[in-house]
Write a protein that holds these residues in place. Sequence first.
Motif, PDB file in Angstrom:
ATOM      1  N   LYS A 163       0.279   8.353  -2.930  1.00  0.00           N
ATOM      2  CA  LYS A 163       0.724   7.102  -2.123  1.00  0.00           C
ATOM      3  C   LYS A 163      -0.680   6.330  -2.009  1.00  0.00           C
ATOM      4  CE  LYS A 163       2.802   8.991   1.247  1.00  0.00           C
ATOM      5  NZ  LYS A 163       3.545   9.178   2.683  1.00  0.00           N
ATOM      6  N   GLY A 164      -1.813   6.934  -1.738  1.00  0.00           N
ATOM      7  CA  GLY A 164      -2.805   6.308  -1.347  1.00  0.00           C
ATOM      8  C   GLY A 164      -3.443   5.411  -2.640  1.00  0.00           C
ATOM      9  N   ALA A 166      -1.559   4.592  -4.996  1.00  0.00           N
ATOM     10  CA  ALA A 166      -0.568   3.626  -5.657  1.00  0.00           C
ATOM     11  C   ALA A 166      -0.694   2.149  -4.409  1.00  0.00           C
ATOM     12  CB  ALA A 166       0.984   3.967  -5.221  1.00  0.00           C
ATOM     13  N   ARG A 167      -1.143   2.511  -3.237  1.00  0.00           N
ATOM     14  CA  ARG A 167      -1.471   1.330  -2.207  1.00  0.00           C
ATOM     15  C   ARG A 167      -2.742   0.741  -2.025  1.00  0.00           C
ATOM     16  NH1 ARG A 167       1.321   4.909   2.653  1.00  0.00           N
ATOM     17  NH2 ARG A 167       3.664   4.281   2.250  1.00  0.00           N
ATOM     18  N   ASP A 168      -3.697   1.458  -3.274  1.00  0.00           N
ATOM     19  CA  ASP A 168      -5.129   0.887  -3.346  1.00  0.00           C
ATOM     20  C   ASP A 168      -5.691   1.246  -2.194  1.00  0.00           C
ATOM     21  OD1 ASP A 168      -7.323   0.027  -4.710  1.00  0.00           O
ATOM     22  OD2 ASP A 168      -6.816  -2.059  -4.340  1.00  0.00           O
ATOM     23  N   GLU A 169      -5.751   2.111  -1.578  1.00  0.00           N
ATOM     24  CA  GLU A 169      -6.362   2.772  -0.205  1.00  0.00           C
ATOM     25  C   GLU A 169      -7.302   3.832  -0.528  1.00  0.00           C
ATOM     26  OE1 GLU A 169      -2.144   1.919   2.832  1.00  0.00           O
ATOM     27  OE2 GLU A 169      -2.913   3.883   2.032  1.00  0.00           O
ATOM     28  N   THR A 173      -7.426   7.627   0.248  1.00  0.00           N
ATOM     29  CA  THR A 173      -7.104   8.274  -0.737  1.00  0.00           C
ATOM     30  C   THR A 173      -8.180   9.505  -1.109  1.00  0.00           C
ATOM     31  OG1 THR A 173      -5.911   6.725  -2.076  1.00  0.00           O
ATOM     32  CG2 THR A 173      -6.761   8.548  -3.302  1.00  0.00           C
ATOM     33  N   THR A 231      -9.283   3.906 -10.342  1.00  0.00           N
ATOM     34  CA  THR A 231      -7.768   4.234 -10.370  1.00  0.00           C
ATOM     35  C   THR A 231      -7.291   5.261 -11.298  1.00  0.00           C
ATOM     36  OG1 THR A 231      -7.068   1.962  -9.211  1.00  0.00           O
ATOM     37  CG2 THR A 231      -5.426   3.239 -10.191  1.00  0.00           C
TER      38      THR A 231
END
Length: 280
Positions: A163-164, A166-169, A173, A231
Amino acid sequence: MRTPQEILSMVLKIAQEDERIRTVTMGGSRANKNCPEDIYQDFDIVFHVKDVKPFWDNMKWIEEKFGKPSLIQKPESMKLIPPDNNGNYIYLMIFPDGNRIDLNVTSEQYESDGEPMRLLLDKDGTFPEIHIADDYWYTERPGEKRFQDCCNEFHWCLNNVAKGIARDELSYTMEMQNDCVRNMLILMLQWYVGTDYDFKVSTGKCGKYLKKYLPPEIYGRFKKTYSNADTENMWKAAFETLYLFGDVARIVAKRLGFTYDEEEEKGIENYMKQVRDNLL
């Protein structure tokens, strides 16, 4: 750079000339015969005193006796990371020549817990006996519940990595990957080493000696679980982490007579792929 002998001579001279200091001990890697020696080892020194107050945040005394550090941390005087208020005062010091001394001034009674320790000075001859374990960082043989809990924690926390990404966090992450998930991976790798050596060797704090004991192929895969901020590379590292953990966990389970939850692994693998494919 001062030699270890010069540092220890200085420490002992300070203690011998100060009646308030009754005992000097040294712990850490320099007290552990199994730790590789190098110039980066700290000097973990403890001054045992009756009253800590005169030594509390006393930089005049530090600079007079040890010299002026080029970098210092005093945990008991910090508010950002409040220490346990147990009556100790600790000076973490790096000196201009590169030597590091971690000095703990304490009035607490010493109780041996198996951690490597050397008694350098005992003025009163009353210091308790030190019972030294062969190595303080031995990995204990797990029971099946502990093994399964490790697998579950590992697989569960990987969903946060996905999720991290995917959210670009980025920071989140990396925290999930390199703290929560990696801690379980390292623990499983330590158990793998333990099954190879009958749990009679140490992989060191945080598994720092894993390279010494793991097969080159497994250690090479372990290195691939570390990613930069790209990424695509984070996804590669996350999946490599998943597959490496599973391969090692299966071996550990077979050697110890445990059961590895294949469905749980398949569940997180499918979820990670789903999250990744949503981004395509």
